[in-house]
Every structure is written in structure tokens, then in C-alpha cells.
Design a protein around this motif. Structure first.
Motif, PDB file in Angstrom:
ATOM      1  N   ARG A   1     -11.484  -4.037  -6.431  1.00  0.00           N
ATOM      2  CA  ARG A   1     -10.911  -3.427  -5.224  1.00  0.00           C
ATOM      3  C   ARG A   1     -11.249  -4.262  -3.996  1.00  0.00           C
ATOM      4  O   ARG A   1     -10.415  -4.461  -3.107  1.00  0.00           O
TER       5      ARG A   1
ATOM      6  N   PRO B   1      -8.641 -11.105   1.559  1.00  0.00           N
ATOM      7  CA  PRO B   1      -7.980  -9.929   0.985  1.00  0.00           C
ATOM      8  C   PRO B   1      -6.470  -9.965   1.128  1.00  0.00           C
ATOM      9  O   PRO B   1      -5.913 -10.722   1.930  1.00  0.00           O
TER      10      PRO B   1
ATOM     11  N   LEU C   1      -2.286   0.406  -4.823  1.00  0.00           N
ATOM     12  CA  LEU C   1      -2.267  -0.966  -4.342  1.00  0.00           C
ATOM     13  C   LEU C   1      -1.433  -1.808  -5.300  1.00  0.00           C
ATOM     14  O   LEU C   1      -1.815  -1.978  -6.468  1.00  0.00           O
TER      15      LEU C   1
ATOM     16  N   LEU D   1       0.834  -1.199   0.000  1.00  0.00           N
ATOM     17  CA  LEU D   1       0.000   0.000   0.000  1.00  0.00           C
ATOM     18  C   LEU D   1       0.868   1.248   0.000  1.00  0.00           C
ATOM     19  O   LEU D   1       1.841   1.340   0.756  1.00  0.00           O
TER      20      LEU D   1
ATOM     21  N   LEU E   1      -5.128  -6.892   1.747  1.00  0.00           N
ATOM     22  CA  LEU E   1      -5.014  -5.767   2.680  1.00  0.00           C
ATOM     23  C   LEU E   1      -6.256  -5.722   3.547  1.00  0.00           C
ATOM     24  O   LEU E   1      -7.381  -5.729   3.045  1.00  0.00           O
TER      25      LEU E   1
ATOM     26  N   VAL F   1     -12.632  -4.579   4.720  1.00  0.00           N
ATOM     27  CA  VAL F   1     -12.816  -3.511   5.690  1.00  0.00           C
ATOM     28  C   VAL F   1     -13.520  -4.039   6.930  1.00  0.00           C
ATOM     29  O   VAL F   1     -14.492  -4.794   6.830  1.00  0.00           O
TER      30      VAL F   1
ATOM     31  N   ARG G   1      -9.075  -7.118  -3.180  1.00  0.00           N
ATOM     32  CA  ARG G   1      -7.759  -6.776  -2.625  1.00  0.00           C
ATOM     33  C   ARG G   1      -7.843  -6.222  -1.209  1.00  0.00           C
ATOM     34  O   ARG G   1      -6.906  -6.382  -0.426  1.00  0.00           O
ATOM     35  N   VAL G   2      -8.932  -5.509  -0.910  1.00  0.00           N
ATOM     36  CA  VAL G   2      -9.048  -4.808   0.368  1.00  0.00           C
ATOM     37  C   VAL G   2     -10.343  -5.201   1.072  1.00  0.00           C
ATOM     38  O   VAL G   2     -11.429  -5.089   0.497  1.00  0.00           O
TER      39      VAL G   2
ATOM     40  N   TYR H   1      -9.820   2.501   1.534  1.00  0.00           N
ATOM     41  CA  TYR H   1     -10.661   1.398   1.052  1.00  0.00           C
ATOM     42  C   TYR H   1     -11.739   1.844   0.078  1.00  0.00           C
ATOM     43  O   TYR H   1     -12.510   1.021  -0.427  1.00  0.00           O
TER      44      TYR H   1
ATOM     45  N   ALA I   1      -8.223  -3.357   6.198  1.00  0.00           N
ATOM     46  CA  ALA I   1      -8.344  -1.995   6.715  1.00  0.00           C
ATOM     47  C   ALA I   1      -9.325  -2.039   7.875  1.00  0.00           C
ATOM     48  O   ALA I   1     -10.511  -2.333   7.680  1.00  0.00           O
TER      49      ALA I   1
END
Length: 266
Positions: free
Chosen positions: A79, A162, A66, A8, A164, A85, A82-83, A54, A166
Motif C-alpha cells: 500500500r 507513489p 486503488l 482512486l 497517489l 501521505v 502506491r500511496v 491511506y 494523500a
């Protein structure tokens, strides 16, 4: 979780509302597999920054990158692959069971209206067991306590698979046992993690690096030992403290002093 950890980069991100800046050109990095904490007093821009990362908010300037790709160029599903929340609250969950809420984390990996398969069911059950919420699977999400909801939301993020994570105050409403378990779980996952935290001792214990925000700017960044100093706590938080190295963990350990500490002999 099997996704590859994401790299990131937040590059000069500025966000404003009606001409009033909430973020003033923030730069932040999280290397693959790192656990990076964002700390700072109320109103410093922590949650706003996380929402820019995010995709709930779009920066007025700068960009979120990213793995070398401008996140603004990604579609919603791409998205979300990958991420994942973990927000402070969960919209769109009224009337759903905990199992159904957690299963929502599989939607980025499926076609519209595609039903859950055996692998989805297994992943949901494993995620709930991982966060100690297996017994809650059949209960309605809106009837849970704050701590139970938080564990379910972490489970939903886990099944999203994911690169990542967040997390906005992931330990909010949790008793100390689950605070330690959730942060230990997050740190042990094969993913990059970006956490907004209020508890500086927890941030020092579980984060590889910290970014301290104040007034929408980065006041300090580095390892917990580099960042968490008595001078910084006075300058940014307006509190007096004593900081020592914990004899067991080696992490900075903060003891806050009362305002009349001098008269009390501290």
C-alpha cells in the motif's frame, strides 16, 4: 517520481466510533493524474476520510479501491508503494535529522535493514531541493518551524515515489510563497493527488475537482466553478460571500463579507 498515477475510488465508506458515525457512506473518485480537493468546515470528516484512504483507519463499511484493487487486501508495504501521505503532524521523528526523516520515504521500496544506496541519497537530496529545503538537511526535524517541517514531509512523500499522494492540509503553517510553490509542485507531479484544504481560493486555483463535506456526507462535488457558489457557502459554512471569475487564472475567486455586510453596503 516515476510511479504510474493511481485511480482512486472510495465506495460507500462509512466510519464510526462507539456507534457514532463520522462518515456516512462517502463516494469519491480521483482519476489518474487528477488533483482532487476535499473541503468543508471543521468536524465535517475531511481528515477521517483521508485516513481511510491511506489506511490509518479501516472503514466500518464500504471500501477504498486503488487501480481496481481493494486497498484492505494490500499489505502495509504494498500500500505504501502506491500511496504516500503528508500528515498534519509527524510521529516517530524525534531526534532525527531532516535528511533522515525524508529518507524514511524510501523504506517501502527496500528490504528490512537494507541500507541507503547512492540512488536513495540522490533522491533525498533532489526532493529537499525541490521543496526549497536543501539547506535544512542536517538539522534536527523537531527543531524546525511548522512551515519547515511541512516542506520536509512533502519531500518525504516525493521520495516514496507513489502513484497517489494523500495530503492533509499541506499548506498549513506555510507563508503564501510556499503555499503556492507546494501546491504548484503537487499539481505538476505525475501522480494522482487527494488534498484536504481549508483555503477555498487555493482549492479553486489548484484542484481539478472538489468534494465538499458537511456532517460526514458529501454536500456537493464537481469542478470548483460548479461547487463553489454563494448559496453553498451560506448553507455549508454559514458565511456570506461574493464569487467572481478571476480575470487571470479563470478560477472562482471568493471574497468573504462581514456579518454586518448589509449595513456596510455590501
Amino acid at each position: 517520481m516515476t510511479a504510474r498515477p493511481v485511480e482512486l475510488a472510495v465506495e460507500a465508506v462509512r466510519y464510526e466510533i462507539d456507534g457514532q458515525p463520522l462518515l456516512h457512506g462517502i463516494d469519491l473518485t480521483a482519476r489518474p493524474g487528477e488533483t482532487v480537493g476535499v473541503v468543508g468546515p471543521n468536524g465535517s470528516g475531511k481528515t477521517t476520510l483521508l485516513r481511510c484512504v491511506y489506511g490509518a483507519l479501516r472503514p466500518n463499511r464500504g471500501r477504498v479501491v486503488l487501480d481496481g484493487v481493494d486497498a484492505a487486501s494490500l499489505g502495509v508495504k504494498d500500500r505504501a508503494r502506491r500511496v504516500a501521505v503528508v500528515p498534519q503532524d509527524a510521529a516517530g521523528t524525534f531526534g532525527l535529522t531532516v535528511r533522515e526523516v525524508v529518507a524514511m520515504g524510501r523504506s517501502p521500496h527496500k528490504r528490512f535493514w537494507e541500507q541507503d544506496g547512492p540512488d536513495d541519497v540522490r533522491r533525498v537530496a533532489e526532493a529537499l531541493d525541490t521543496v526549497g529545503a536543501g539547506a535544512l538537511a542536517g538539522r534536527r526535524f523537531d527543531e524546525l518551524s511548522g512551515g519547515e517541517r511541512q516542506r520536509a514531509l512533502v519531500a518525504r512523500a516525493l521520495v516514496q515515489d507513489p502513484g497517489l499522494l494523500a495530503l492533509d492540509e499541506p499548506t498549513n503553517h506555510l507563508d503564501i510563497r510556499y503555499q503556492l510553490e507546494i501546491l504548484g509542485l503537487v499539481r505538476g507531479l505525475p501522480a494522482t493527488a487527494l488534498l484536504v484544504l481549508h483555503d477555498l481560493n487555493l482549492a479553486a486555483l489548484y484542484c481539478d475537482r472538489l468534494y465538499v463535506l458537511a456532517g460526514g456526507r458529501v454536500a456537493a462535488s464537481g469542478t470548483p466553478a460548479e461547487v463553489l457558489t454563494e448559496a453553498l457557502l451560506t448553507e455549508v459554512y454559514g458565511v456570506r460571500a461574493r464569487i467572481a471569475t478571476h480575470p487571470t487564472t479563470g478560477a472562482p475567486s471568493i471574497v468573504y463579507l462581514p456579518e454586518d455586510g448589509e449595513r456596510a453596503g455590501y
